[in-house]
Design an enzyme around this catalytic site. Structure first.
Site, short mmCIF file in Angstrom:
data_model
loop_
_atom_site.label_atom_id
_atom_site.label_comp_id
_atom_site.label_asym_id
_atom_site.label_seq_id
_atom_site.Cartn_x
_atom_site.Cartn_y
_atom_site.Cartn_z
N ASN A 1 -0.22 0.50 5.78
CA ASN A 1 0.75 -0.09 4.86
C ASN A 1 1.58 -1.09 5.64
O ASN A 1 2.24 -0.72 6.62
CB ASN A 1 1.65 1.00 4.27
N GLY A 2 1.53 -2.35 5.23
CA GLY A 2 2.31 -3.38 5.91
C GLY A 2 1.55 -4.68 6.00
O GLY A 2 0.57 -4.91 5.29
N CYS B 1 0.81 -1.21 0.00
CA CYS B 1 0.00 0.00 0.00
C CYS B 1 0.84 1.26 0.00
O CYS B 1 2.03 1.25 0.30
CB CYS B 1 -0.88 0.05 1.26
N GLY C 1 0.55 0.63 -5.25
CA GLY C 1 -0.66 -0.17 -5.31
C GLY C 1 -1.62 0.37 -6.34
O GLY C 1 -1.89 1.57 -6.37
N TYR D 1 13.76 -1.45 -5.17
CA TYR D 1 12.70 -1.38 -6.18
C TYR D 1 11.47 -0.58 -5.79
O TYR D 1 10.98 0.24 -6.57
CB TYR D 1 12.28 -2.79 -6.59
#
Length: 498
Positions: free
Chosen positions: A117-118, A8, A39, A255
């Site tokens: 996020n996670g 996310c 995302g 990345y």
């Protein structure tokens, strides 16, 4: 080229009441667009209305598909949060799209909106705290929101202090509650979160590239274990917990993060160039051209070319009208699009010895097809270089790395991988080279040896997908870490089994 993906991207904005300098809805949309690489399955926004109630909207698709109106169908607001998602836990459906809003029908407790996020590795264990019929999604983000809603404590701060000891995993959060904006980062700092400012307005977001897109000033990163409140009095910070080591996901540098973002006081672009220089030092070869697999590998290829003295060429051209296939969860769809993603500059490849630089090699199937296509176009030699070390283990902290049996490097030698893909040689950056590239990207006068570089990597990053010793803790054992049911007993529901 076989793209890994993060779960996310999140953003929260607080503008002091009476200050109408920003249309918070439009700025959240702008930030989410800048975070789209994190995302692309769904997007959502939650804001306070004039009465202090939370209004929200979510939808499947990219940000500009979901918010063609830049969020202006939601009420004008001084504060809101936004979320873009790729599914790593929970299926790809609108029920799993964030932000999650809980408590809106209770009437007893403050409504909470949460963007996460996670990945919580003990999410399934914590899910058992709540009856199935009370849950609307299959993602642990909803569980987090519910735990905060029902934990003991009058304020969100008190409930966060009650909640976070039960959590095992990665979480960067932005939260709406009590008319305020809150932000928190997990004790290990696995997922990024930073703070910015536009005038008197405060912003918390996954990456600094979102601040740049909004024209905001970057302030700093949120520290691991830090809990931040944004309200009419400004920003208030406290460190709730600190782990023994920091464990930022190293793939943020390799990345995931946008090349223009900064992490740990280093610009991502500079780190990726440094990775290319390490590759050239560790795996030299005679060749005619250094060619990146576009787009994320371009900085590493430039670094390799500069360090090796071999000419750089973008002989592989990305088809701009083909979707980034890594965000499609269906493997068949990914395979169908492989040959549509790239075009080749024939005079640059025919009869040439090429160094192909990619950011990582996951399953190997996509690279195998690319190599075959290059062979069919008359390439003389192909020397593949990866700016990530071999991936040998799945990720439990929010990155969609496959199971070990799907990873080409798991249980295979480098030569066996090279033979499968069909290249003349294969070189991965080493773990020490990875640490050295990050450590020296902004300080080229540093010259750490392999031992020092590896110690730096181990102290600052999670790299458990490469070596299990890179995990901050054992995620398999932590999956069964539970919470005391009484602590999270929902006052208007029953705990399953109680």
């Amino acid at each position: 080229m076989e793209r890994l993906h993060d779960a996310c991207g999140i953003v929260g904005i607080y503008m002091p009441k009476g200050d109408d300098s920003l249309d918070v809805r439009r700025y959240i949309t702008l930030a989410l667009t800048a975070l789209q690489h994190r995302g692309q399955e769904s997007a959502g926004m939650a804001v306070y209305d004039d009465h202090g109630q939370v209004a929200h909207r979510v939808g499947m698709g990219k940000v500009r598909e979901v918010f063609q109106d830049s969020g202006t169908s939601l009420p004008e607001t001084y504060c809101g949060i936004g979320h873009v998602r790729y599914s790593t836990t929970g299926s790809s459906c609108v029920e799993n799209a964030g932000p999650f809003v809980v408590g809106e029908r209770s009437g007893q407790y403050d409504t909470i909106a949460l963007a996460h996020n996670g990945n919580i590795v003990n999410g399934n264990t914590l899910r058992d705290l709540f009856p199935k019929e009370t849950l609307r999604s299959t993602t642990e983000s909803e569980i987090l929101a519910l735990m905060l809603l029902y934990a003991q404590g009058k304020t969100l701060r008190e409930r966060m202090i009650e909640t976070f000891p039960a959590l095992r995993g990665s979480y960067s959060l932005v939260i709406l509650a009590e008319g305020k904006l809150y932000a928190m980062r997990d004790p290990w700092g696995m997922r990024p979160l930073c703070i910015g400012r536009i005038g008197n307005s405060w912003i918390a977001t996954s990456e600094s590239c979102a601040l740049d897109r909004m024209g905001a000033t970057y302030i700093r990163e949120v520290e691991p274990g830090e809990f931040i409140t944004f309200d009419e009095d400004g920003m208030h910070s406290e460190l709730l917990v600190k782990a023994q080591k920091t464990s930022l996901c190293v793939f943020e540098h390799i990345y995931f993060s946008d090349a223009t973002s900064r992490l740990n006081d280093a610009y991502i672009y500079n780190v990726r160039e440094a990775l290319g220089r390490e590759l050239a030092r560790e795996h030299p070869v005679d060749a005619d051209l250094v060619v990146p697999v576009p787009d994320s590998s371009i900085p590493a290829a430039l670094g390799y070319a500069n360090a090796s003295g071999i000419a750089y060429s973008q002989a592989i051209i990305k088809n701009r009208y083909s979707d980034r296939t890594f965000i499609k969860p269906d493997q068949r769809l990914r395979q169908l699009e492989v040959d549509l993603k790239f075009n080749f500059v024939q005079p640059k490849v025919e009869g040439k010895r090429l160094v192909i630089v990619d950011d990582s090699i996951v399953r190997g199937n996509t690279m195998k097809r690319l190599v075959s296509a290059l062979r069919n176009r008359g390439v003389k030699e192909i020397h593949l270089r990866s700016s990530a070390p071999p991936l040998r283990h799945p990720c439990y902290f929010g990155i969609d790395i496959p199971q070990e049996e799907e990873l080409i490097a798991a249980g295979r030698t480098v030569q066996e991988v090279a033979d499968y893909i069909g290249v003349d040689s294969l070189g991965y950056v080493s773990l020490s080279g990875l640490g050295r590239a990050i450590q020296t990207a902004e300080t080229p006068n540093l010259h750490p040896d392999d031992k020092e570089a590896l110690a730096f990597l181990n102290k600052e990053f999670c790299y458990g997908c490469m070596e299990k010793q890179g995990w901050p803790f054992d995620p398999i054992a932590a999956a069964n870490h539970g919470a005391q049911p009484a602590t999270f007993f929902p006052r208007d529901t029953a705990i399953k089994g109680q």
